[in-house]
Design a protein around this motif. Structure first.
Motif, short mmCIF file in Angstrom:
data_model
loop_
_atom_site.label_atom_id
_atom_site.label_comp_id
_atom_site.label_asym_id
_atom_site.label_seq_id
_atom_site.Cartn_x
_atom_site.Cartn_y
_atom_site.Cartn_z
N ILE A 107 -12.50 -2.43 8.10
CA ILE A 107 -13.23 -2.33 6.82
C ILE A 107 -13.07 -3.58 5.96
CG2 ILE A 107 -13.14 0.18 6.75
CD1 ILE A 107 -10.86 -0.06 4.70
N CYS A 135 -6.98 -5.33 10.55
CA CYS A 135 -7.28 -3.98 10.05
C CYS A 135 -7.82 -3.10 11.17
CB CYS A 135 -8.28 -4.05 8.90
SG CYS A 135 -8.81 -2.41 8.33
N PRO A 136 -7.13 -2.03 11.53
CA PRO A 136 -7.60 -1.17 12.61
C PRO A 136 -8.84 -0.37 12.26
CG PRO A 136 -5.64 -0.24 11.60
CD PRO A 136 -5.84 -1.59 10.97
N CYS A 180 -2.44 2.28 6.55
CA CYS A 180 -1.44 1.83 7.54
C CYS A 180 -0.59 0.66 7.02
CB CYS A 180 -2.15 1.41 8.82
SG CYS A 180 -3.24 -0.02 8.63
N GLU A 181 -1.07 0.00 5.98
CA GLU A 181 -0.38 -1.15 5.38
C GLU A 181 -0.36 -2.39 6.28
OE1 GLU A 181 3.43 -0.06 3.76
OE2 GLU A 181 2.45 0.69 1.95
N THR A 182 -1.14 -2.38 7.35
CA THR A 182 -1.18 -3.56 8.22
C THR A 182 -1.63 -4.80 7.45
OG1 THR A 182 -1.66 -2.19 10.14
CG2 THR A 182 -2.22 -4.52 10.33
N CYS A 183 -2.65 -4.63 6.62
CA CYS A 183 -3.14 -5.78 5.84
C CYS A 183 -2.07 -6.27 4.88
CB CYS A 183 -4.42 -5.42 5.10
SG CYS A 183 -4.27 -3.96 4.05
N CYS A 224 -10.10 3.69 5.11
CA CYS A 224 -8.74 3.13 5.09
C CYS A 224 -7.75 4.24 5.39
CB CYS A 224 -8.45 2.51 3.74
SG CYS A 224 -6.73 1.94 3.59
N MET A 225 -6.88 3.98 6.36
CA MET A 225 -5.91 4.99 6.78
C MET A 225 -4.53 4.75 6.19
SD MET A 225 -5.91 3.84 10.79
CE MET A 225 -7.64 3.44 10.94
S1 SF4 Z 1 -4.17 -0.27 4.92
FE1 SF4 Z 1 -5.25 -2.23 5.19
S2 SF4 Z 1 -5.18 -2.63 7.40
FE2 SF4 Z 1 -4.72 -0.45 7.11
S3 SF4 Z 1 -6.71 0.58 7.30
FE3 SF4 Z 1 -6.38 0.17 5.11
S4 SF4 Z 1 -7.44 -1.79 4.72
FE4 SF4 Z 1 -7.12 -1.61 6.95
#
Ligand code: SF4
Ligand code: SF4
Length: 62
Positions: free
Chosen positions: A25, A21-22, A45-48, A42-43
């Motif tokens: 959080i 998670c960038p 980004c869907e990385t998680c 939370c931005m």
């Molecule tokens: S979408 Fe997931 S990885 Fe991206 S900022 Fe939010 S919690 Fe972190």
């Protein structure tokens, strides 16, 4: 704003989403991932979501 949900039943505690998670959080609580920081950071980004091997993370835009 985004709302991130982590399904504790699916989470196996690998910690990969926490490391990925960038926004920093996500954290581990009792060997499960949880939102431990400010959810408003939370931005979306869907990385998680893509990192989790168990499809435990889901993202909703509010
Ligand atoms: S979408 Fe997931 S990885 Fe991206 S900022 Fe939010 S919690 Fe972190
Ligand atoms: S990547 Fe998935 S299984 Fe691993 S700690 Fe995060 S939510 Fe749990």
């Amino acid at each position: 704003m985004y709302m991130i949900s982590i399904n504790a039943d699916k989470c196996e505690g690998c910690g990969e989403c926490v490391d990925a998670c960038p926004a920093g959080i996500l954290g581990m609580v009792d060997a499960k991932a949880e939102v431990t920081g400010a959810e408003t950071d939370c931005m979306g980004c869907e990385t998680c979501v893509v990192t989790c091997p168990n499809e435990a993370c889901s993202l909703q835009e509010l």
